[in-house]
Structures are given as C-alpha cells and as structure tokens.
Design a protein around this motif. Structure first.
Motif, PDB file in Angstrom:
ATOM      1  N   ASP A  34     -36.668  -8.763  12.956  1.00 36.51           N
ATOM      2  CA  ASP A  34     -36.509  -7.633  13.874  1.00 36.51           C
ATOM      3  C   ASP A  34     -36.883  -6.321  13.198  1.00 36.51           C
ATOM      4  N   GLU A  35     -37.033  -6.331  11.884  1.00 41.30           N
ATOM      5  CA  GLU A  35     -37.338  -5.111  11.130  1.00 41.30           C
ATOM      6  C   GLU A  35     -38.677  -4.535  11.561  1.00 41.30           C
ATOM      7  N   GLN A  36     -38.691  -3.263  11.911  1.00 44.16           N
ATOM      8  CA  GLN A  36     -39.920  -2.592  12.347  1.00 44.16           C
ATOM      9  C   GLN A  36     -40.559  -1.768  11.237  1.00 44.16           C
ATOM     10  N   ASP A  37     -39.787  -1.413  10.209  1.00 46.30           N
ATOM     11  CA  ASP A  37     -40.271  -0.585   9.103  1.00 46.30           C
ATOM     12  C   ASP A  37     -40.927  -1.496   8.058  1.00 46.30           C
ATOM     13  N   VAL A  38     -42.261  -1.521   8.051  1.00 48.22           N
ATOM     14  CA  VAL A  38     -43.008  -2.424   7.169  1.00 48.22           C
ATOM     15  C   VAL A  38     -42.735  -2.109   5.698  1.00 48.22           C
ATOM     16  N   ALA A  39     -42.660  -0.830   5.348  1.00 47.69           N
ATOM     17  CA  ALA A  39     -42.410  -0.447   3.952  1.00 47.69           C
ATOM     18  C   ALA A  39     -41.035  -0.954   3.492  1.00 47.69           C
ATOM     19  N   ARG A  40     -40.035  -0.808   4.345  1.00 47.19           N
ATOM     20  CA  ARG A  40     -38.687  -1.272   3.989  1.00 47.19           C
ATOM     21  C   ARG A  40     -38.655  -2.796   3.853  1.00 47.19           C
ATOM     22  N   LEU A  41     -39.332  -3.486   4.758  1.00 44.82           N
ATOM     23  CA  LEU A  41     -39.379  -4.942   4.713  1.00 44.82           C
ATOM     24  C   LEU A  41     -40.120  -5.418   3.461  1.00 44.82           C
ATOM     25  N   THR A  42     -41.226  -4.781   3.148  1.00 40.84           N
ATOM     26  CA  THR A  42     -41.987  -5.125   1.942  1.00 40.84           C
ATOM     27  C   THR A  42     -41.115  -4.963   0.699  1.00 40.84           C
ATOM     28  N   LYS A  43     -40.444  -3.829   0.600  1.00 44.14           N
ATOM     29  CA  LYS A  43     -39.587  -3.554  -0.565  1.00 44.14           C
ATOM     30  C   LYS A  43     -38.457  -4.578  -0.660  1.00 44.14           C
ATOM     31  N   ARG A  44     -37.871  -4.929   0.464  1.00 49.76           N
ATOM     32  CA  ARG A  44     -36.787  -5.918   0.479  1.00 49.76           C
ATOM     33  C   ARG A  44     -37.264  -7.248  -0.099  1.00 49.76           C
ATOM     34  N   ILE A  45     -38.458  -7.672   0.300  1.00 42.14           N
ATOM     35  CA  ILE A  45     -38.999  -8.942  -0.199  1.00 42.14           C
ATOM     36  C   ILE A  45     -39.349  -8.821  -1.681  1.00 42.14           C
ATOM     37  N   GLU A  46     -40.028  -7.742  -2.074  1.00 43.89           N
ATOM     38  CA  GLU A  46     -40.394  -7.551  -3.486  1.00 43.89           C
ATOM     39  C   GLU A  46     -39.149  -7.498  -4.373  1.00 43.89           C
ATOM     40  N   ASP A  47     -38.125  -6.772  -3.943  1.00 43.49           N
ATOM     41  CA  ASP A  47     -36.867  -6.698  -4.703  1.00 43.49           C
ATOM     42  C   ASP A  47     -36.230  -8.075  -4.833  1.00 43.49           C
ATOM     43  N   GLY A  48     -36.228  -8.835  -3.733  1.00 40.68           N
ATOM     44  CA  GLY A  48     -35.630 -10.177  -3.747  1.00 40.68           C
ATOM     45  C   GLY A  48     -36.361 -11.112  -4.696  1.00 40.68           C
ATOM     46  N   ILE A  49     -37.682 -11.064  -4.686  1.00 45.73           N
ATOM     47  CA  ILE A  49     -38.463 -11.920  -5.583  1.00 45.73           C
ATOM     48  C   ILE A  49     -38.196 -11.533  -7.035  1.00 45.73           C
ATOM     49  N   GLU A  50     -38.156 -10.235  -7.296  1.00 41.52           N
ATOM     50  CA  GLU A  50     -37.911  -9.785  -8.672  1.00 41.52           C
ATOM     51  C   GLU A  50     -36.528 -10.236  -9.161  1.00 41.52           C
ATOM     52  N   ARG A  51     -35.516 -10.089  -8.332  1.00 42.60           N
ATOM     53  CA  ARG A  51     -34.157 -10.529  -8.706  1.00 42.60           C
ATOM     54  C   ARG A  51     -34.105 -12.038  -8.951  1.00 42.60           C
ATOM     55  N   LYS A  52     -34.734 -12.796  -8.054  1.00 45.79           N
ATOM     56  CA  LYS A  52     -34.622 -14.260  -8.112  1.00 45.79           C
ATOM     57  C   LYS A  52     -35.549 -14.899  -9.149  1.00 45.79           C
ATOM     58  N   PHE A  53     -36.799 -14.385  -9.252  1.00 42.67           N
ATOM     59  CA  PHE A  53     -37.798 -15.073 -10.070  1.00 42.67           C
ATOM     60  C   PHE A  53     -38.233 -14.293 -11.314  1.00 42.67           C
ATOM     61  N   GLY A  54     -37.805 -13.034 -11.441  1.00 36.24           N
ATOM     62  CA  GLY A  54     -38.060 -12.285 -12.670  1.00 36.24           C
ATOM     63  C   GLY A  54     -39.406 -11.600 -12.773  1.00 36.24           C
ATOM     64  N   PHE A  55     -40.149 -11.525 -11.711  1.00 33.28           N
ATOM     65  CA  PHE A  55     -41.395 -10.754 -11.685  1.00 33.28           C
ATOM     66  C   PHE A  55     -41.549 -10.155 -10.305  1.00 33.28           C
ATOM     67  N   ARG A  56     -42.413  -9.139 -10.202  1.00 33.89           N
ATOM     68  CA  ARG A  56     -42.536  -8.401  -8.944  1.00 33.89           C
ATOM     69  C   ARG A  56     -43.990  -8.409  -8.477  1.00 33.89           C
ATOM     70  N   PRO A  57     -44.342  -9.339  -7.598  1.00 36.95           N
ATOM     71  CA  PRO A  57     -45.709  -9.326  -7.063  1.00 36.95           C
ATOM     72  C   PRO A  57     -45.831  -8.290  -5.944  1.00 36.95           C
ATOM     73  N   HIS A  58     -47.052  -7.859  -5.678  1.00 37.03           N
ATOM     74  CA  HIS A  58     -47.277  -7.054  -4.488  1.00 37.03           C
ATOM     75  C   HIS A  58     -47.107  -7.983  -3.289  1.00 37.03           C
ATOM     76  N   VAL A  59     -46.431  -7.496  -2.273  1.00 39.46           N
ATOM     77  CA  VAL A  59     -46.250  -8.244  -1.033  1.00 39.46           C
ATOM     78  C   VAL A  59     -46.995  -7.486   0.056  1.00 39.46           C
TER      79      VAL A  59
END
Length: 172
Positions: free
Chosen positions: A50-75
């Motif tokens: 439901d998220e309409q803010d693409v920048a916020r959604l992108t950051k949420r995914i990038e932050d989650g990947i970094e926390r879980k997997f230890g690196f930060r890819p561009h999403v």
C-alpha cells in the motif's frame, strides 16, 4: 494495493552478495510486503504494498537487507504498470531480427536528466545500440554482451545514477 517489482543490484552475481531466495522472500514478508515472490536466483522480488512513497519503500527494503544480510545493494522499484510501459516502449520491438536474449534493459534508480540522456545518445558504441527512455536504458548487443567493448561502468558514470540490467526475456 499495488504490485511492485524490486530489482536488487549486484546480488548473486559472480558469487558475491549471495542471498537465498527463500530468505529474501521471508525478509520482504517481515517488512510487511505482501505476497512476496522471487524470480529465479536474480534477487528480483514481486510483492504487493500500500506504500505510495517509492523513496521510503526503497529505503525500508535496503535497510532490511543490510540488517539481515550485512550488505546494502541498490534497490530499484517499478510497479507492474511501469513494467508494462517499459515493455510497450521497447524501441527495438518493431525491428526484424532482434534476438530477445541480446537485448538488455538497464533500470535506473532515478531520472538521469536531459543532459545525461543527450550524452548517452551521442556515445559511439558500434555495433551495440543504445536507446534511452525515461528511467530505462535499452541496449542491444548484436554479438552478445560477452564480446562487447561497451563499458556499463562508463554508461553509469555518464548517467550519474545507478542501475541494474535485466535481459529482455526476464523483463517480459
């Protein structure tokens, strides 16, 4: 609720930044992104949000990947409607003899701007062909990308925005 495709740059390429797709799906679900489905071992995930803010959604995914997997890819995100537009805008679609496996679409993280698009259009890259439309760069490699002298790093430097490239068969 919107269907969204997320493309992770540099994941599961050349043995680096490896993520199992089952773990990636679980991460997306933990981020409250619904119906997450992965596509092969690509790091591409289709989900609903439901998220309409693409920048916020992108950051949420990038932050989650970094926390879980230890690196930060561009999403890089595109809605299903935007992907249909990418397919419809294919500048090579009406040309005979184009092999889909030799056509790449580079999805850019942001709009590169008019000046960068102009510079890309002026690049000499024979026999490859470049066409840019919006936030997508279409590249045709008539002899295959493995033999190309076209520098994707140079293209990205010219565009001043990161991107991730997917071959046409996967795009469609």
């Amino acid at each position: 609720m919107t269907a969204v495709i997320s493309m992770l740059r540099g994941v599961n390429v050349g043995g680096h930044n490896k993520i199992k797709m089952e773990a990636l799906r679980a991460l997306y679900e933990s981020l409250k992104l619904r119906d997450a489905q992965t596509y092969v071992q690509s790091g591409n995930v289709i989900f609903r949000s439901d998220e309409q803010d693409v920048a916020r959604l992108t950051k949420r995914i990038e932050d989650g990947i970094e926390r879980k997997f230890g690196f930060r890819p561009h999403v890089i995100l595109r809605t299903a409607a935007q992907m249909r537009e990418v397919i419809a805008r294919n500048p090579f679609a009406k040309r005979r003899g184009i092999e889909p496996s030799k056509l790449l679409v580079s999805f850019l993280a942001s709009d590169p701007g008019a000046e960068a698009r102009k510079k890309v259009r002026q690049m000499k890259c024979d026999p490859e062909e470049l066409q840019i439309a919006g936030q997508e760069l279409y590249i045709y490699f008539p002899n295959g990308s493995g033999r190309s002298k076209l520098s994707l790093a140079r293209l990205e430097k010219t565009l001043k925005t990161p991107g991730t490239s997917i071959n046409w068969n996967s795009v469609t």
